[in-house]
Design a protein around this motif. Sequence first.
Motif, PDB file in Angstrom:
ATOM      1  N   ASP A 273      87.483  -5.186  53.918  1.00  0.00           N
ATOM      2  CA  ASP A 273      87.877  -6.415  54.617  1.00  0.00           C
ATOM      3  C   ASP A 273      88.884  -7.173  53.766  1.00  0.00           C
ATOM      4  OD1 ASP A 273      85.975  -6.184  56.857  1.00  0.00           O
ATOM      5  OD2 ASP A 273      84.457  -6.475  55.295  1.00  0.00           O
ATOM      6  N   PRO A 274      90.173  -6.816  53.845  1.00  0.00           N
ATOM      7  CA  PRO A 274      91.160  -7.520  53.029  1.00  0.00           C
ATOM      8  C   PRO A 274      91.214  -9.005  53.379  1.00  0.00           C
ATOM      9  CG  PRO A 274      92.229  -6.175  54.708  1.00  0.00           C
ATOM     10  CD  PRO A 274      90.784  -5.806  54.727  1.00  0.00           C
ATOM     11  N   VAL A 275      91.409  -9.824  52.370  1.00  0.00           N
ATOM     12  CA  VAL A 275      91.416 -11.267  52.548  1.00  0.00           C
ATOM     13  C   VAL A 275      92.787 -11.715  53.064  1.00  0.00           C
ATOM     14  CG1 VAL A 275      91.168 -13.485  51.377  1.00  0.00           C
ATOM     15  CG2 VAL A 275      89.721 -11.540  50.716  1.00  0.00           C
ATOM     16  N   PRO A 276      92.823 -12.464  54.166  1.00  0.00           N
ATOM     17  CA  PRO A 276      94.117 -12.936  54.677  1.00  0.00           C
ATOM     18  C   PRO A 276      94.803 -13.868  53.679  1.00  0.00           C
ATOM     19  CG  PRO A 276      92.379 -13.216  56.318  1.00  0.00           C
ATOM     20  CD  PRO A 276      91.698 -12.873  55.029  1.00  0.00           C
TER      21      PRO A 276
ATOM     22  N   ASP B 293      95.040  -4.627  28.001  1.00  0.00           N
ATOM     23  CA  ASP B 293      93.794  -4.248  28.675  1.00  0.00           C
ATOM     24  C   ASP B 293      93.601  -4.980  29.996  1.00  0.00           C
ATOM     25  OD1 ASP B 293      92.816  -2.571  26.498  1.00  0.00           O
ATOM     26  OD2 ASP B 293      92.474  -4.438  25.406  1.00  0.00           O
ATOM     27  N   TYR B 294      94.382  -6.001  30.221  1.00  0.00           N
ATOM     28  CA  TYR B 294      94.109  -6.893  31.361  1.00  0.00           C
ATOM     29  C   TYR B 294      94.053  -6.134  32.679  1.00  0.00           C
ATOM     30  CZ  TYR B 294      94.744 -10.680  34.748  1.00  0.00           C
ATOM     31  OH  TYR B 294      94.599 -11.518  35.816  1.00  0.00           O
ATOM     32  N   GLU B 295      95.032  -5.296  32.946  1.00  0.00           N
ATOM     33  CA  GLU B 295      95.053  -4.581  34.226  1.00  0.00           C
ATOM     34  C   GLU B 295      93.901  -3.588  34.341  1.00  0.00           C
ATOM     35  OE1 GLU B 295      96.831  -5.437  36.683  1.00  0.00           O
ATOM     36  OE2 GLU B 295      98.002  -6.902  35.550  1.00  0.00           O
ATOM     37  N   GLN B 296      93.402  -3.085  33.213  1.00  0.00           N
ATOM     38  CA  GLN B 296      92.289  -2.146  33.247  1.00  0.00           C
ATOM     39  C   GLN B 296      90.947  -2.831  33.458  1.00  0.00           C
ATOM     40  OE1 GLN B 296      92.989   1.125  33.220  1.00  0.00           O
ATOM     41  NE2 GLN B 296      95.131   0.426  33.128  1.00  0.00           N
ATOM     42  N   LEU B 297      90.894  -4.118  33.216  1.00  0.00           N
ATOM     43  CA  LEU B 297      89.653  -4.870  33.387  1.00  0.00           C
ATOM     44  C   LEU B 297      89.553  -5.347  34.839  1.00  0.00           C
ATOM     45  CD1 LEU B 297      89.741  -6.903  30.056  1.00  0.00           C
ATOM     46  CD2 LEU B 297      88.277  -4.930  30.584  1.00  0.00           C
ATOM     47  N   SER B 298      89.500  -4.396  35.748  1.00  0.00           N
ATOM     48  CA  SER B 298      89.572  -4.731  37.173  1.00  0.00           C
ATOM     49  C   SER B 298      88.323  -5.466  37.654  1.00  0.00           C
ATOM     50  CB  SER B 298      89.794  -3.464  37.998  1.00  0.00           C
ATOM     51  OG  SER B 298      88.748  -2.524  37.771  1.00  0.00           O
ATOM     52  N   TRP B 299      87.133  -5.030  37.214  1.00  0.00           N
ATOM     53  CA  TRP B 299      85.921  -5.720  37.647  1.00  0.00           C
ATOM     54  C   TRP B 299      85.863  -7.132  37.065  1.00  0.00           C
ATOM     55  CZ3 TRP B 299      82.605  -5.414  41.409  1.00  0.00           C
ATOM     56  CH2 TRP B 299      81.393  -6.102  41.338  1.00  0.00           C
ATOM     57  N   THR B 300      86.320  -7.275  35.833  1.00  0.00           N
ATOM     58  CA  THR B 300      86.380  -8.605  35.215  1.00  0.00           C
ATOM     59  C   THR B 300      87.260  -9.520  36.045  1.00  0.00           C
ATOM     60  OG1 THR B 300      86.216  -7.506  33.058  1.00  0.00           O
ATOM     61  CG2 THR B 300      86.818  -9.837  33.066  1.00  0.00           C
ATOM     62  N   GLN B 301      88.421  -9.024  36.473  1.00  0.00           N
ATOM     63  CA  GLN B 301      89.296  -9.828  37.317  1.00  0.00           C
ATOM     64  C   GLN B 301      88.640 -10.159  38.650  1.00  0.00           C
ATOM     65  OE1 GLN B 301      93.507  -8.809  37.628  1.00  0.00           O
ATOM     66  NE2 GLN B 301      93.235  -7.279  36.012  1.00  0.00           N
TER      67      GLN B 301
ATOM     68  N   GLU C 129      83.258  -7.361  44.613  1.00  0.00           N
ATOM     69  CA  GLU C 129      83.931  -6.201  45.205  1.00  0.00           C
ATOM     70  C   GLU C 129      84.828  -6.574  46.365  1.00  0.00           C
ATOM     71  OE1 GLU C 129      79.660  -6.393  46.840  1.00  0.00           O
ATOM     72  OE2 GLU C 129      80.682  -6.630  44.892  1.00  0.00           O
ATOM     73  N   ARG C 130      84.725  -7.795  46.876  1.00  0.00           N
ATOM     74  CA  ARG C 130      85.660  -8.235  47.918  1.00  0.00           C
ATOM     75  C   ARG C 130      87.106  -8.088  47.459  1.00  0.00           C
ATOM     76  NH1 ARG C 130      82.521 -11.844  51.279  1.00  0.00           N
ATOM     77  NH2 ARG C 130      80.827 -12.828  50.095  1.00  0.00           N
ATOM     78  N   TRP C 131      87.299  -8.181  46.143  1.00  0.00           N
ATOM     79  CA  TRP C 131      88.659  -8.243  45.602  1.00  0.00           C
ATOM     80  C   TRP C 131      89.169  -6.900  45.112  1.00  0.00           C
ATOM     81  CZ3 TRP C 131      90.700 -12.474  47.199  1.00  0.00           C
ATOM     82  CH2 TRP C 131      89.850 -13.554  47.499  1.00  0.00           C
TER      83      TRP C 131
ATOM     84  N   VAL D 185      85.462 -10.518  39.210  1.00  0.00           N
ATOM     85  CA  VAL D 185      84.461 -11.557  38.953  1.00  0.00           C
ATOM     86  C   VAL D 185      85.132 -12.926  38.912  1.00  0.00           C
ATOM     87  CG1 VAL D 185      82.905 -12.495  37.182  1.00  0.00           C
ATOM     88  CG2 VAL D 185      82.799 -10.063  37.802  1.00  0.00           C
ATOM     89  N   VAL D 186      86.265 -13.013  38.239  1.00  0.00           N
ATOM     90  CA  VAL D 186      86.986 -14.287  38.145  1.00  0.00           C
ATOM     91  C   VAL D 186      87.441 -14.754  39.525  1.00  0.00           C
ATOM     92  CG1 VAL D 186      89.085 -15.393  37.270  1.00  0.00           C
ATOM     93  CG2 VAL D 186      87.706 -13.942  35.755  1.00  0.00           C
ATOM     94  N   LYS D 187      88.000 -13.861  40.317  1.00  0.00           N
ATOM     95  CA  LYS D 187      88.488 -14.254  41.643  1.00  0.00           C
ATOM     96  C   LYS D 187      87.347 -14.688  42.559  1.00  0.00           C
ATOM     97  CE  LYS D 187      92.758 -11.552  41.701  1.00  0.00           C
ATOM     98  NZ  LYS D 187      93.526 -10.487  42.383  1.00  0.00           N
ATOM     99  N   GLU D 188      86.227 -13.983  42.499  1.00  0.00           N
ATOM    100  CA  GLU D 188      85.095 -14.360  43.344  1.00  0.00           C
ATOM    101  C   GLU D 188      84.493 -15.690  42.886  1.00  0.00           C
ATOM    102  OE1 GLU D 188      82.121 -13.417  46.470  1.00  0.00           O
ATOM    103  OE2 GLU D 188      84.281 -13.466  46.115  1.00  0.00           O
ATOM    104  N   THR D 189      84.521 -15.944  41.585  1.00  0.00           N
ATOM    105  CA  THR D 189      84.085 -17.251  41.087  1.00  0.00           C
ATOM    106  C   THR D 189      84.980 -18.354  41.623  1.00  0.00           C
ATOM    107  OG1 THR D 189      83.198 -16.271  39.052  1.00  0.00           O
ATOM    108  CG2 THR D 189      83.688 -18.627  39.015  1.00  0.00           C
ATOM    109  N   LEU D 190      86.285 -18.127  41.606  1.00  0.00           N
ATOM    110  CA  LEU D 190      87.225 -19.122  42.119  1.00  0.00           C
ATOM    111  C   LEU D 190      87.097 -19.302  43.630  1.00  0.00           C
ATOM    112  CD1 LEU D 190      90.385 -18.196  40.029  1.00  0.00           C
ATOM    113  CD2 LEU D 190      88.972 -20.241  39.785  1.00  0.00           C
TER     114      LEU D 190
END
Length: 498
Positions: free
Chosen positions: A417-420, A341-349, A409-411, A351-356
């Motif tokens: 606006d892709p992140v460099p 399920d990991y790849e399907q949990l895109s919003w969850t991922q 949603e940045r991720w 959230v994690v990246k924006e937290t980091l």
Amino acid sequence: MWQRHPILPFYVAALRVTIPHIHSEGLVPPGGRAMTVAALPLRPVPGPRGLPLLGHLPAFGQDPLTFLTRLREKFGDTVTWSLGPRRSLLISHPEHIAELLGAVEVSFDTLEIGWTLKQVVGQSVILSHGDDWRRKRALVQPTVRPRQVRAYAATMTECARSSADRWKDGERIDVRAEMALITQRVVVRTLFGNDLGDQTRTLADAMAVTQRETGAELRGISLFLPPWVRTPSRRRLLAAVATIDAEVGRLIRERRSAPADATPHDDLLGRLLAARDEEGLPLTAKEVRDEAVTLWAAGHETTSTALTWAWYLLSAHPEARARLDEELDRVLGGRLPTIDDYEQLSWTQQVVKETLRLYPPVWLLAAVARPGSTLGGTPLPAGTIVWCSQWSTHRDPRWFPDPAAFRPERWHPQAADPVPDHAWFPFGGGPRTCLGARFALVEAALVLAATAQRHHLEFDPGEAAVQPGLLLQSAGPLYATIRRRPTAGSATSAPRPE
């Protein structure tokens, strides 16, 4: 608000375990690994005037997050300053950060500091250099490859479910403590399997003491004391290390004395014991101990810290939490998440990246220039400490519009606006990037999914104080009220795919 705290946090540079992370262009150092060279010239400018002898140490120690951010905002991407008598350079442009991190072990050395840290992790891969580092990296890296992470995913969700099952609607919990309990269970089971038995609590308590006392020493004057001085903090740490050594040593001896036809252990300790270098030689018992303890330390508190901040941010942004609820219901349908399920949990991922991005557990990295070192084509004096701060760079409006806002949603892969590259580097970069990066990302997403599909955590209104110490944690406990989701179904384990 930021918690003002007198610390010297530059030791965090030594806390990241390593794997190769190589860019495709640039110089090729010994060993054939490419090294990025920044096309952007480096033009250092002097920062604010410091104090005699102390330089900027008082301002840095009082509030390092504010100090580093103001250096970037006021003086630009390359600012010289001084940490006591040591010449320092803060770099903030992603191109320069990529070049620096790619040059460690080539023309820069990691910054080593802290007697207590060495007592805990020994001469593990994070404190090794040169050929010794390359040998240990090659032996440790296979233990957390994607295939191994996949095998550990069920353990992650089972440990999360065990905690979530205890939570009661309306109950107040210390979120940091609860997340630490989950990640501690994960690391014990993936590292040692079920071998610890009744000693699980003893070893966990000893590890907690080492983490607490290491952070305390590296925040205070005892950081500068010679090794033979035994403060009460150091005595407590040495007693905890003795407990760890006794228990981990027992496990290593039992594993090595097992019959040759015994079923091999499919955990991290078993893989460390089975590893062989290019000459067919295994890690020694001391080396296995050092790497096992390092994996514990690096794989436990960093992820629990990230999960704590994720819950804090979701509580403050109900629209993001509602979108998470929708995804979990749609993808999981009430069952526990699996690695499939990991790849399907895109919003969850996301959230994690924006937290980091907003709260990177490791918030500062440093390297020391060797003779002949350059950055952006500019020679650097040998011994210069070059710093890059995840906290500051992650909040740069050039790379992250409205940088203080929580915007997962940045991720999105098609974000406007892709992140460099290296504008976001919570796991470091270059040849010493974090070995457990994928393990941490998968664990954070699956644990968040497994707990959030049943519960909401509601924090009290207001901004949490941040304390930049060994990791970027809250200044105190973060309490939240459990709210069971009205539509939450009974999550059950899904059968593992063949």
